[in-house]
Motif scaffolding. Sequence first.
Motif, PDB file in Angstrom:
ATOM      1  N   LYS A  42       0.841  -1.181   0.000  1.00  0.00           N
ATOM      2  CA  LYS A  42       0.000   0.000   0.000  1.00  0.00           C
ATOM      3  C   LYS A  42       0.886   1.245   0.000  1.00  0.00           C
ATOM      4  CE  LYS A  42      -3.169   2.344   3.150  1.00  0.00           C
ATOM      5  NZ  LYS A  42      -3.745   2.290   4.518  1.00  0.00           N
ATOM      6  N   GLU A  43       0.392   2.334  -0.563  1.00  0.00           N
ATOM      7  CA  GLU A  43       1.149   3.578  -0.625  1.00  0.00           C
ATOM      8  C   GLU A  43       1.492   4.121   0.754  1.00  0.00           C
ATOM      9  OE1 GLU A  43      -0.071   6.124  -4.617  1.00  0.00           O
ATOM     10  OE2 GLU A  43      -1.130   6.465  -2.729  1.00  0.00           O
ATOM     11  N   ILE A  44       2.681   4.677   0.878  1.00  0.00           N
ATOM     12  CA  ILE A  44       3.025   5.530   2.004  1.00  0.00           C
ATOM     13  C   ILE A  44       3.071   6.948   1.439  1.00  0.00           C
ATOM     14  CG2 ILE A  44       4.803   6.197   3.664  1.00  0.00           C
ATOM     15  CD1 ILE A  44       5.630   3.319   3.863  1.00  0.00           C
ATOM     16  N   VAL A  45       2.176   7.800   1.898  1.00  0.00           N
ATOM     17  CA  VAL A  45       2.078   9.161   1.374  1.00  0.00           C
ATOM     18  C   VAL A  45       2.849  10.104   2.294  1.00  0.00           C
ATOM     19  CG1 VAL A  45       0.545  10.986   0.569  1.00  0.00           C
ATOM     20  CG2 VAL A  45      -0.201   8.589   0.475  1.00  0.00           C
ATOM     21  N   ILE A  46       3.826  10.808   1.725  1.00  0.00           N
ATOM     22  CA  ILE A  46       4.710  11.673   2.503  1.00  0.00           C
ATOM     23  C   ILE A  46       4.608  13.112   2.013  1.00  0.00           C
ATOM     24  CG2 ILE A  46       7.116  12.158   3.124  1.00  0.00           C
ATOM     25  CD1 ILE A  46       7.691   9.191   2.797  1.00  0.00           C
ATOM     26  N   GLY A  47       4.363  14.027   2.934  1.00  0.00           N
ATOM     27  CA  GLY A  47       4.288  15.439   2.606  1.00  0.00           C
ATOM     28  C   GLY A  47       5.674  16.071   2.578  1.00  0.00           C
ATOM     29  N   LEU A  48       5.938  16.852   1.534  1.00  0.00           N
ATOM     30  CA  LEU A  48       7.217  17.537   1.389  1.00  0.00           C
ATOM     31  C   LEU A  48       7.024  19.042   1.456  1.00  0.00           C
ATOM     32  CD1 LEU A  48       8.932  15.609  -1.561  1.00  0.00           C
ATOM     33  CD2 LEU A  48       8.947  15.054   0.878  1.00  0.00           C
ATOM     34  N   MET A  49       8.091  19.741   1.849  1.00  0.00           N
ATOM     35  CA  MET A  49       8.098  21.199   1.856  1.00  0.00           C
ATOM     36  C   MET A  49       9.115  21.703   0.835  1.00  0.00           C
ATOM     37  SD  MET A  49       5.856  22.229   4.086  1.00  0.00           S
ATOM     38  CE  MET A  49       6.314  23.905   4.501  1.00  0.00           C
ATOM     39  N   PRO A  50       8.994  22.961   0.396  1.00  0.00           N
ATOM     40  CA  PRO A  50       9.977  23.494  -0.550  1.00  0.00           C
ATOM     41  C   PRO A  50      11.264  23.894   0.155  1.00  0.00           C
ATOM     42  CG  PRO A  50       8.319  25.155  -0.054  1.00  0.00           C
ATOM     43  CD  PRO A  50       7.887  23.903   0.658  1.00  0.00           C
ATOM     44  N   ASP A  51      12.019  22.878   0.583  1.00  0.00           N
ATOM     45  CA  ASP A  51      13.262  23.124   1.313  1.00  0.00           C
ATOM     46  C   ASP A  51      14.273  22.020   1.017  1.00  0.00           C
ATOM     47  OD1 ASP A  51      12.361  20.916   2.823  1.00  0.00           O
ATOM     48  OD2 ASP A  51      11.473  22.189   4.349  1.00  0.00           O
ATOM     49  N   THR A  52      15.488  22.199   1.487  1.00  0.00           N
ATOM     50  CA  THR A  52      16.543  21.227   1.201  1.00  0.00           C
ATOM     51  C   THR A  52      16.334  19.908   1.934  1.00  0.00           C
ATOM     52  OG1 THR A  52      17.901  22.293   2.917  1.00  0.00           O
ATOM     53  CG2 THR A  52      18.318  22.940   0.631  1.00  0.00           C
ATOM     54  N   ASP A  53      15.565  19.922   3.024  1.00  0.00           N
ATOM     55  CA  ASP A  53      15.276  18.676   3.753  1.00  0.00           C
ATOM     56  C   ASP A  53      14.610  17.634   2.856  1.00  0.00           C
ATOM     57  OD1 ASP A  53      15.013  19.719   7.052  1.00  0.00           O
ATOM     58  OD2 ASP A  53      15.012  21.167   5.442  1.00  0.00           O
ATOM     59  N   SER A  54      13.814  18.111   1.892  1.00  0.00           N
ATOM     60  CA  SER A  54      12.997  17.213   1.078  1.00  0.00           C
ATOM     61  C   SER A  54      13.717  16.640  -0.133  1.00  0.00           C
ATOM     62  CB  SER A  54      11.738  17.965   0.601  1.00  0.00           C
ATOM     63  OG  SER A  54      10.958  18.383   1.694  1.00  0.00           O
ATOM     64  N   ILE A  55      14.869  17.197  -0.474  1.00  0.00           N
ATOM     65  CA  ILE A  55      15.544  16.808  -1.715  1.00  0.00           C
ATOM     66  C   ILE A  55      15.878  15.316  -1.798  1.00  0.00           C
ATOM     67  CG2 ILE A  55      17.652  17.136  -3.085  1.00  0.00           C
ATOM     68  CD1 ILE A  55      17.499  20.113  -2.419  1.00  0.00           C
ATOM     69  N   PRO A  56      16.380  14.673  -0.723  1.00  0.00           N
ATOM     70  CA  PRO A  56      16.673  13.237  -0.842  1.00  0.00           C
ATOM     71  C   PRO A  56      15.471  12.393  -1.238  1.00  0.00           C
ATOM     72  CG  PRO A  56      17.768  14.130   1.095  1.00  0.00           C
ATOM     73  CD  PRO A  56      16.850  15.210   0.579  1.00  0.00           C
ATOM     74  N   LEU A 112       4.843  11.105  -3.031  1.00  0.00           N
ATOM     75  CA  LEU A 112       5.310  12.364  -2.472  1.00  0.00           C
ATOM     76  C   LEU A 112       4.309  13.472  -2.786  1.00  0.00           C
ATOM     77  CD1 LEU A 112       9.074  12.090  -3.481  1.00  0.00           C
ATOM     78  CD2 LEU A 112       7.986  11.377  -1.340  1.00  0.00           C
ATOM     79  N   GLN A 113       3.920  14.204  -1.743  1.00  0.00           N
ATOM     80  CA  GLN A 113       2.918  15.266  -1.895  1.00  0.00           C
ATOM     81  C   GLN A 113       3.519  16.609  -1.474  1.00  0.00           C
ATOM     82  OE1 GLN A 113      -0.455  14.903  -2.944  1.00  0.00           O
ATOM     83  NE2 GLN A 113      -0.327  17.127  -2.995  1.00  0.00           N
ATOM     84  N   PRO A 114       3.670  17.569  -2.386  1.00  0.00           N
ATOM     85  CA  PRO A 114       4.285  18.863  -2.044  1.00  0.00           C
ATOM     86  C   PRO A 114       3.309  19.817  -1.350  1.00  0.00           C
ATOM     87  CG  PRO A 114       3.711  18.830  -4.363  1.00  0.00           C
ATOM     88  CD  PRO A 114       3.368  17.474  -3.834  1.00  0.00           C
ATOM     89  N   PHE A 115       3.855  20.644  -0.450  1.00  0.00           N
ATOM     90  CA  PHE A 115       3.090  21.683   0.230  1.00  0.00           C
ATOM     91  C   PHE A 115       3.903  22.965   0.248  1.00  0.00           C
ATOM     92  CE2 PHE A 115       1.276  17.777   1.803  1.00  0.00           C
ATOM     93  CZ  PHE A 115      -0.077  18.045   1.841  1.00  0.00           C
ATOM     94  N   LYS A 116       3.213  24.101   0.308  1.00  0.00           N
ATOM     95  CA  LYS A 116       3.893  25.392   0.330  1.00  0.00           C
ATOM     96  C   LYS A 116       3.968  25.986   1.731  1.00  0.00           C
ATOM     97  CE  LYS A 116       2.924  26.800  -4.428  1.00  0.00           C
ATOM     98  NZ  LYS A 116       2.306  27.824  -5.307  1.00  0.00           N
ATOM     99  N   SER A 117       3.129  25.496   2.649  1.00  0.00           N
ATOM    100  CA  SER A 117       3.156  26.019   4.016  1.00  0.00           C
ATOM    101  C   SER A 117       3.024  24.877   5.011  1.00  0.00           C
ATOM    102  CB  SER A 117       2.031  27.030   4.239  1.00  0.00           C
ATOM    103  OG  SER A 117       0.786  26.385   4.427  1.00  0.00           O
TER     104      SER A 117
END
Length: 318
Positions: free
Chosen positions: A37-51, A70-75
């Motif tokens: 099953k999917e593991i859904v992970i929220g990302l932010m626009p930062d260097t932490d998310s790059i890997p 991977l799900q991007p967020f702005k805030s």
Amino acid sequence: MKKIFALICVLVMAFAVTGCGGTEKKSDAGAGKTESKEIVIGLMPDTDSIPFLIAEKNGYFKEEGVNVKLQPFKSAMDRDAAMQSGNLDGAVSDMLAVAFAKAGGFDVKVTSFTDGSYRLVAGKDANINAVSALNGKDVAVSKNTIIEYVTDMILDASKMTGDDINKVSIPQIPTRLEMLQNGKLTAATLPEPMGSIAVHNGCRLVMSSDDLGINPGVMMFTAKTVAERGDDLKKMYRAYNKAVKYLNSTSRDEYIDFVVEKSGFPAAAKEALVIPKYREAALPAEKDVSDTIAWLNKKGLINETYKYGDIVVDILSK
């Protein structure tokens, strides 16, 4: 009529037999090949998310047999709302968001630190050369988040408090950067690479979390995900570590266009972005946990005094 009824019965039995046979065939074909099953992970626009972006791009998740979305967020506010509404299993986050979630009755766990950096940056025309020069000035933050925490830690290192500046709440990171660059703010605290982009575009670095040696960025997952998907999380981290190895040994020219596009960074990030020396996944330092909890308690944002073991769980060495 009897003949018609008999024919219908025969046809129904034939479909039933065919259906059963088809189910068995599907089951046999899928034996030993169960897709997780999917593991859904929220990302932010930062260097932490790059890997995580690199792990997806290079197929490391698939190599490890784990299905990650991977799900991007702005805030941070939008990310945390998605987490608590059940739309995310985990997220690139920070200790403050974790403590707020737990205090609100939403059980989450920290499984590793992340490699990020936060910078207090002054506008190019603000004539600010030191933290002390921000006394009484407008400084943009995202209230009650890691951004405000780092800002207060920077102020504290200069013997100032949050009351000495005028904190302007601007939750969305791109908006905060744009207003700073357009001269509508004296200063702002930004995650990387937005801080470096601002400096690249003429703004002035005042101080960063790196200068203070603090690292409150973490990966958090729901307690349910940790309890039920431990094996999948280990696979995810193996993929993450492959991405870390790739980033630390590969010229940025080979992936920078992809990272800028997928992260939603401004075009200036292609030149301004400084890729950190990433570390393989490991547990956060106890001090980073205790200091953030102490800050939250001092500000009256939470009443609970969480211990390290209340928040952090070790799935990496199990």
